[in-house]
Design a protein around this motif. Structure first.
Motif, short mmCIF file in Angstrom:
data_model
loop_
_atom_site.label_atom_id
_atom_site.label_comp_id
_atom_site.label_asym_id
_atom_site.label_seq_id
_atom_site.Cartn_x
_atom_site.Cartn_y
_atom_site.Cartn_z
N THR A 1 12.93 -8.33 -1.02
CA THR A 1 11.54 -8.83 -1.07
C THR A 1 10.65 -8.13 -0.02
O THR A 1 9.44 -8.29 -0.05
CB THR A 1 11.47 -10.34 -0.79
OG1 THR A 1 12.10 -10.59 0.47
CG2 THR A 1 12.18 -11.13 -1.88
N ARG A 2 11.27 -7.40 0.89
CA ARG A 2 10.47 -6.78 1.97
C ARG A 2 10.53 -5.26 1.92
O ARG A 2 10.16 -4.60 2.88
CB ARG A 2 10.98 -7.28 3.33
CG ARG A 2 10.77 -8.77 3.54
CD ARG A 2 11.40 -9.23 4.83
NE ARG A 2 12.85 -9.24 4.76
CZ ARG A 2 13.65 -9.41 5.80
NH1 ARG A 2 13.15 -9.54 7.02
NH2 ARG A 2 14.96 -9.43 5.66
N SER B 1 8.11 -0.16 -0.56
CA SER B 1 7.37 0.34 -1.72
C SER B 1 8.07 -0.14 -2.98
O SER B 1 9.23 -0.57 -2.95
CB SER B 1 7.32 1.88 -1.72
OG SER B 1 8.62 2.40 -1.97
N LEU B 2 7.37 -0.02 -4.12
CA LEU B 2 7.96 -0.42 -5.40
C LEU B 2 9.21 0.41 -5.69
O LEU B 2 10.22 -0.10 -6.17
CB LEU B 2 6.92 -0.25 -6.52
CG LEU B 2 7.37 -0.68 -7.92
CD1 LEU B 2 7.76 -2.16 -7.94
CD2 LEU B 2 6.28 -0.39 -8.93
N ARG B 3 9.13 1.71 -5.35
CA ARG B 3 10.26 2.61 -5.60
C ARG B 3 11.50 2.18 -4.80
O ARG B 3 12.60 2.09 -5.33
CB ARG B 3 9.84 4.04 -5.24
CG ARG B 3 10.95 5.04 -5.38
CD ARG B 3 10.43 6.48 -5.25
NE ARG B 3 11.55 7.41 -5.24
CZ ARG B 3 12.17 7.81 -4.13
NH1 ARG B 3 11.75 7.41 -2.94
NH2 ARG B 3 13.20 8.62 -4.20
N ARG B 4 11.28 1.89 -3.51
CA ARG B 4 12.41 1.47 -2.67
C ARG B 4 12.97 0.13 -3.15
O ARG B 4 14.16 -0.14 -3.05
CB ARG B 4 11.97 1.35 -1.20
CG ARG B 4 11.66 2.67 -0.54
CD ARG B 4 12.90 3.55 -0.35
NE ARG B 4 12.52 4.88 0.08
CZ ARG B 4 13.31 5.95 0.00
NH1 ARG B 4 14.54 5.84 -0.49
NH2 ARG B 4 12.89 7.11 0.41
N LYS B 5 12.08 -0.72 -3.63
CA LYS B 5 12.53 -2.04 -4.11
C LYS B 5 13.40 -1.87 -5.36
O LYS B 5 14.46 -2.51 -5.49
CB LYS B 5 11.30 -2.89 -4.43
CG LYS B 5 11.54 -4.36 -4.63
CD LYS B 5 10.25 -4.97 -5.16
CE LYS B 5 10.29 -6.46 -5.28
NZ LYS B 5 9.67 -7.13 -4.12
N ALA B 6 12.96 -1.01 -6.28
CA ALA B 6 13.72 -0.80 -7.52
C ALA B 6 15.10 -0.21 -7.21
O ALA B 6 16.11 -0.61 -7.80
CB ALA B 6 12.94 0.12 -8.47
#
Ligand code: FAQ
Length: 311
Positions: A56-57, A60-65
């Motif tokens: 959740t932290r 970026s969206l890329r790192r989250k995915a």
């Protein structure tokens, strides 16, 4: 007769062939493979928590995915390994109970906290790096279902290791503060990563027999040395220091020498008294209890389908 079955088992091992679930095997062989696969499965499941805390932290969206995919892979590895354990006669619900009650172990490494996002990168680099070092030889383990599970798991672990290293490379090209975060995470995870390989050979009660049965293919110290030798040049390329003043190349041995591991810390963490042991087990217990309704619904659905099929 038992001695013929025993002889067949010994021959299978000697020829480097696999023991399969329906084959006869000595009770202690079954027990030892089950002990290792269950601990390994528990490690994958508990191992979702330290990195999962950053989903959740993620910055970026890329790192989250990417992180989401990695943590899902770990769940898959755990389920895969529980299936291997079931082929030895274990019951999955009982395995979970043994994890939650502390009757079975999981890897010491997952009892340390993840303080910054750099920890996500360092776990990929060092923890998955150590896991690969340890698990690639296990693709030739004598127990068929375990060896086959390791092949797929190792492929995914290599992807995990590369994502961690790439994350760290990116941070090292960033601000001085980001570089400090990477160094700090490396300082905290280096020694615990070396502990993943288990106690020194002289204090490892299981190694000798597991090697004779080819459940394990190398000793703990051999694999630890391999990991150190592999990781030193990677640290150099990254531009981080490894926190060991005694770490240096030994031309005579053809290996790196390294400092003494704090085995008291290792024993404390394995026996339940590490920085996050209580939190990790409690989190797993809560997830299991909160998931009770899913198990009940699945069982009710299966029963209904059976009823329809029988009618
Ligand atoms: N932590 O006689 P030995 C991952 C126990 S990677 C806790 O030397 P053995 C991927 C040992 O079980 C991590 N306990 O034992 C991932 C034994 O206890 P027991 C999991 C430890 O079996 C990455 C006792 O101490 N990998 O999950 C540890 O011959 C990132 C005496 O030790 C595996 O499990 C430890 N570090 O050798 C996931 C690999 N070390 O049962 C998420 C497969 C030792 O007698 C994020 N396992 N113990 O009560 C193995 O290769 C071996 O079992 C060893 C231990 C090498 C771990």
């Amino acid at each position: 007769p038992e001695h013929e079955l025993q002889a067949h088992f010994e021959r299978t091992i000697a020829r480097d062939q696999r023991i399969e679930p329906r084959d006869w095997m000595p009770a202690d062989y079954r027990k030892s493979v089950l002990r290792q696969t269950a601990q390994h499965a528990h490690s994958e499941i508990i191992g979702m928590q330290p990195e999962g805390a950053w989903i959740t932290r993620a910055p970026s969206l890329r790192r989250k995915a990417i992180l989401l995919a990695k943590v899902q892979d770990e769940a898959g590895h755990g389920l895969y390994l529980y299936s291997a354990a079931e082929t030895l006669g274990a019951d999955r619900a009982e395995l979970t109970d043994k994890l939650i009650s502390g009757a079975q172990k999981y890897s010491s490494i997952f009892n340390y906290p993840t303080l910054t996002f750099a920890d996500v990168g360092v776990i990929g680099w060092l923890v998955d790096g150590a896991a690969i070092c340890n698990q690639v030889p296990l693709c030739r383990s004598s127990y068929g279902p375990y060896a086959r599970a390791m092949i797929r798991i190792c492929k995914e672990e290599s992807f995990h290791q590369r994502q961690g290293y790439e994350l760290l490379m990116t941070m090292m090209r960033g601000t001085p503060e980001q570089r400090r975060m990477v160094q700090d995470a490396t300082d905290r995870w280096w020694w615990p990563s070396l502990m993943m390989f288990g106690p020194p050979d002289a204090d490892s009660p299981n190694t000798e027999r597991s090697m004779a049965w080819k459940i394990k293919r190398h000793t703990n110290d051999e694999l630890r040395q391999r990991f150190v030798d592999m990781t030193v040049p990677q640290a150099g390329a990254l531009g981080v220091a490894l926190p060991d003043p005694e770490l240096r190349w030994n031309a005579e041995r053809g290996h790196h020498d390294f400092g003494e591991i704090d085995w008291d810390e290792f024993k404390r963490v394995v026996s339940g008294d590490g920085p996050c042991n209580a939190e990790r087990v409690e989190h797993r217990r809560a997830a299991h209890e909160e998931g009770a309704w899913v198990r009940e619904a699945a069982a009710a659905h299966a029963a209904k389908r059976e009823e329809v099929a029988a009618a």
